[in-house]
Design an enzyme around this catalytic site. Structure first.
Site, PDB file in Angstrom:
ATOM      1  N   SER A   1     -18.430  -7.105 -14.836  1.00 57.58           N
ATOM      2  CA  SER A   1     -19.125  -7.561 -13.640  1.00 57.58           C
ATOM      3  C   SER A   1     -19.693  -8.928 -13.970  1.00 57.58           C
ATOM      4  O   SER A   1     -20.312  -9.118 -15.017  1.00 57.58           O
ATOM      5  CB  SER A   1     -20.232  -6.569 -13.296  1.00 57.58           C
ATOM      6  OG  SER A   1     -21.156  -7.155 -12.414  1.00 57.58           O
TER       7      SER A   1
ATOM      8  N   ARG B   1      14.406  13.689  21.476  1.00 58.10           N
ATOM      9  CA  ARG B   1      13.778  12.547  20.776  1.00 58.10           C
ATOM     10  C   ARG B   1      12.392  12.360  21.345  1.00 58.10           C
ATOM     11  O   ARG B   1      12.204  12.320  22.564  1.00 58.10           O
ATOM     12  CB  ARG B   1      14.578  11.244  20.916  1.00 58.10           C
ATOM     13  CG  ARG B   1      13.939  10.087  20.058  1.00 58.10           C
ATOM     14  CD  ARG B   1      14.924   8.978  19.715  1.00 58.10           C
ATOM     15  NE  ARG B   1      16.172   9.584  19.338  1.00 58.10           N
ATOM     16  CZ  ARG B   1      17.358   9.309  19.899  1.00 58.10           C
ATOM     17  NH1 ARG B   1      17.445   8.375  20.808  1.00 58.10           N
ATOM     18  NH2 ARG B   1      18.436   9.954  19.522  1.00 58.10           N
TER      19      ARG B   1
END
Lengths: 389, 389, 389, 389
Positions: free
Chosen positions: D279, D318
């Site tokens: 960090s 479909r």
């Protein structure tokens, strides 16, 4: 299978997963009361606008008053034929009034009108203890924030000690989250609408009195009159889902923090309730049961929200399945959120803070780093919390 | 709130949302039986491996035999203290056996062992009527495929007529979907494992007999012995979630097709059950209630699956909430899938096919286009369906 | 994998699934701009409150102005080390300013401050075209409601013709749903907050100027100053999730109705856009592509909402994973909702209404039943729609 | 918006959220290759069964070989008209072959055949690096289990120390979870089917050669021939969803344990990779970045699974939206699972174990309690792991 009891017995898992007042409000008994209340208000509103006689309406009101006189199981069983319990309920109600009052029952309404409006009543009543528990939890968090305004502890990011914070700041943020969740739920509760559309939303059988009737119906039930029927425009369900899901998220965050801070190796918090958390096998254990159960309930939220949002796609003037899928899902979400709130309130009320452990746990790396605006932020947050809403 | 009844009453919504045999199998009464059955088998298995006296084990078996002698509500209420109902159940069971047999109760086990193993029994029993209903639905679909092998109808893509298909092919595909869903559920059911790990998975208090005891316990309950405890490795829950979610998906597809083909303007299918689908207000209506309810139940699946999959993240040796969130979620998913299957079976069994409407609906655009391999595909599918599994 | 392009190319699926303006606003390029804008505003705000020199702040502003000068792929690749792209971006920004201005970069901030605040900018910008499309869709629906105020059509419940409605009423309800969804999204957009807390929420490195700095930062970015950092109190994410999920639900409802009404056998609506919906194999087809795609996008909503709500459980002062899981999930949800809105607007704008088919489809059963309050409800709804908001 | 690049650039978030090999396999470039591979195999299979000339088929194969010669963005942009990118791709492919070979392109197929089959190829290829990473992670876990067979540590339930376990047992359980998840994914990968049905599943334009053609097509692509088209019977999608969701769940469990055991106050594990976890603001921090990122990716799973399961309800021949909603959702789920697996492998490969901290952390309450069957369970698990599968 969830039977038709009064809702007052917890069953095997209810004490863990259905704590607090919301569970009773979504019980079959509560639904039956709400359905009858809608039928009662409908008859009254119809009398208000002059399409039925007042005496007939009064007969409906009288017959609706005693929910226990209706056989939930018989009505429920008959629901299989129509796909909703409203049709058999209406038949039972018609049978319970004098012949002269029969026309005043369910006037101009369709099953969905009654069920949706009752669902709004059920939701409002389940939200009441829920927001009350969240509010109490916020008050406890506020008190903790005040008391621990200057109690330093490690701030942790990704599980690693980062820089110091204060426990007061942690509690102030919990409080703000709870206040925010409560405000969202209350706003939704206040806006819950009546549904009245008749067979397909046109109120074709309300003798032209539909608009007035809806106003009176809403007023009688203290619900909002949305003007337009919303039978397949499910904004109110989306609002409930979003606010309940957010409520669960806030509870999960706080309960998760408590679980983490109560870990044996951290020990900065513990649960003081001596009736809870013991283990028969391990006498040394003090499980943070309330926080654990709060998380368990809150975790049920997101999936239930997804189901309700998916169910917003409702065909034409009445959905072929999506509507039906809402009933229990919304009840489960109300119950889960309420239970999460009840456990969290209990958790915070019994929380023991260990400032000594907070001090000990602060690693050397964090020494000499101040707590910045923490105190000022707490003070700001407490002022916001105290503001009338 | 779901109270502790026998599970035999439908309540207000059960006839719609908890149809079929699965609902009873996830009731509190069924759970209580399963929990006691695990305790009983555990004592017996402990006697099998010689760590308790056979007579003590027999006393536990005797005391466990009558589930109705245990007070579900009292045990459930006491669950709030520990976060699970197993601890108070063990206490009640110990109180129900002679002092000399007390050590034989819950030997070497932790609450999660008993609850998880009971959950597997509950799941298996709920899957039984579910797969049976799916299988019957597949048989009806097979019969329809045979009978309508050459019944032409419009094939529809994106809601538009595309090229002709046969209703037989549609049914053959439904059948294949149902067979596939059933096979997945049966495979999961056969692999459901016993859980036995003691306080943290090491079986530290099983006197070194843990491995043998697990084998005997699994054999007594006809569950699989996975070798390794899975208290926080939730593969069995992931498997259940996936197969149940897939089952719901297949039911939703078929029920959705029925709803669409039963539309007034299409009218190619209808529901023959004269006891169902009427509307008090609209005498002409014949609602496809079974298909609608099947969809409603099936739609509950995906969100519940998401909750179970999220709950797979379980900390260390016992999760602080995720485990608890599984209990009702899995039951709800078992019930929803079972109910969807039961409604679909009913739907297909009462389906009336209208070949005349199928022929009339075929628009001129589709004339002269053949049905290709449809018949051959049906024949293939029926052969696959007939294969012993 | 989603690469770092400008967002202006649709890729293989973008024209279907990422239509409209939102997609560009959640692209990497848009994120990079937003991140730099936050860094720029942060430096300026720091100068405003006097903790950095104005000239240093100006240098940061200058360096931040050209987002294209930052290498997204290089910064993204370096994100693996820290788990966020902010750290390498800050390094690149520091390298791009004179040494004297380096201290003015990222002052008092943590990566999450910059990323969260940028996320709010990204969200607001993605919401802008989304609400604009929803609003246009509502206007078209209003126009349709006016024009078809008296166009009778079959009302359909559970897919069955029930009683007559008017297409105007259907459109008025669509309009009200769209207006409601828009209002919810706009309310959320207006309330999006700045995040500024430093390493763990205390603003320990802001030299005591944190509260003022947050006010200036919010003002510079036209975001709300919430007073309290919300790094792990994710109310804004819950709000976004709820409103976006509700938006998807409303779009799905309307697009679903269009698909159903456009079915070959019903034919009451069709899509007039001649550039769309053809099929190479089937010249007679006119697929309702816009409605189909709107549904496809909207269906992505509920699952993404569930992920965001689950991610509200964020540990301590920064979550170990839940925070990171928000980034793409929120973007996907913004994109999906925006795309759904864009398709729906297009769908409604090209909608052809076939009143003749509506009249023909009305079955004999519906003859003689009036349309009740339909016209009055439409008029009411149009007045509500016209109200300034 | 996800543009059409080669997939080799990570973009801003890809290094965190799209690690490992799966991301490339779901890129637009990979999709384009897969679509062309299907068209190529289709032409070849058509020649195999004699319905097109071999020379025409060869021309299609040649034209399909170079995916980079097709303009992804142009094809993608044209997808808006038909709702899928296959139609414009087929047009481009037809334009790329001699006129004599045009009839050999896309023979007897519909867009969904090509897209679904390509999706199966994409899925199989994305699963390959995913299962490889999971397998490597399991091997590391196995090695850790062996090395730490007797390393005692605190067993923890509900976050509280319970009884001792060994780190070896923890790793053995991780390993078993990974092996189980891998086995499920491999079983699904092996069963992925070809889709070939023509416009509506009847293969009406395959000149009666459909059944043979499907066999050859499957063989050419090394996919399973399911016999029956599955265009709207989405069992393969349900299977993928379930196995991927379970894979995410197992990764989340293990990564979650690493995050917890790496907490500053516990310190039993750490991440050894010196390139990661630092960090800028807090030099003392060593964030468990790999575990954090693994969790972040894994948390995306359940919501995406829910979307895919909801999308199993596909209408008729479909679906009008549900099918389209699968494309990116499945890709995102494949990518998220692959990324989670890649991070977890990395995490375990760089894991540093601190037995000293494990010993120190054992509280006095756990002294004298043995580790039961832990060693025997590890040995059993390692034997199972070593078994050929």
């Amino acid at each position: 299978m969830r039977p038709s009891s009064s809702g007052s017995d917890p069953g095997l898992f209810g004490a863990v997963l259905a704590r607090g007042g919301a569970a009773d409000e979504v019980s079959d008994r509560a639904w039956m009361s709400a359905l009858l209340e809608v039928e009662s208000a409908l008859a009254t509103a119809a009398a208000d606008v002059g399409i039925v006689d007042r005496s007939a309406a009064d007969a409906v009101v009288n017959a609706s008053n005693d929910a226990t006189s209706f056989d939930i199981d018989a009505i429920g069983a008959a629901a299989a034929a129509a796909g909703t319990p409203v049709l058999p309920l209406v038949q039972a109600l018609r049978a319970a009034v004098p012949a002269s009052a029969r026309e005043a029952v369910h006037i101009g309404a369709t099953s969905q009108d009654v069920l949706d409006t009752a669902m709004m009543l059920v939701a409002r009543r389940a939200l009441d203890p829920t927001t009350s528990d969240l509010d109490l939890a916020a008050k406890v968090a506020a008190d903790l924030a005040r008391r621990h305004r200057d109690t330093e502890m490690a701030g942790r990011t990704l599980g690693q000690q980062a820089v110091p914070v204060t426990f007061g700041l942690v509690c102030a943020q919990w409080m703000a989250g709870l206040d925010g969740a409560t405000a969202r739920l209350q706003a939704v509760a206040r806006a819950l609408p009546v549904q009245y559309g008749g067979a397909a939303g046109t109120r074709a059988t309300a003798d032209g009195a539909g608009l007035d009737l809806a106003v009176h119906l809403a007023a009688r039930l203290a619900l909002r009159d949305p003007g337009l029927p919303w039978h397949t425009i499910r904004l109110p369900i989306g609002d409930l889902a979003g606010a309940l899901g957010t409520g669960c998220g806030i509870v999960a965050k706080i309960a998760g923090d408590v679980v983490l801070l109560a870990q044996t190796e951290i020990g900065e918090l513990s649960d003081a309730d001596p009736t809870r958390g013991g283990s028969s096998a391990m006498a040394h254990k003090a499980n943070p049961v309330a926080a654990v159960c709060a998380r368990a309930c809150a975790h049920r939220g997101p999936g239930l929200v997804a189901t309700l949002l998916s169910a917003m796609e409702q065909e034409h003037q009445r959905a072929a399945g999506a509507w039906h899928s809402e009933w229990r899902t919304l009840c489960d979400l109300l119950e889960a959120t309420g239970s999460a709130a009840a456990w969290l309130r209990d958790c915070l009320q019994h929380l023991v803070v260990h400032p000594d452990r907070m001090a000990q746990n602060l690693t050397a790396n964090l020494e000499g780093v101040g707590t910045g605006d923490a105190a000022a932020l707490i003070d700001f947050a407490l002022r916001e919390h105290a503001r009338p809403r």
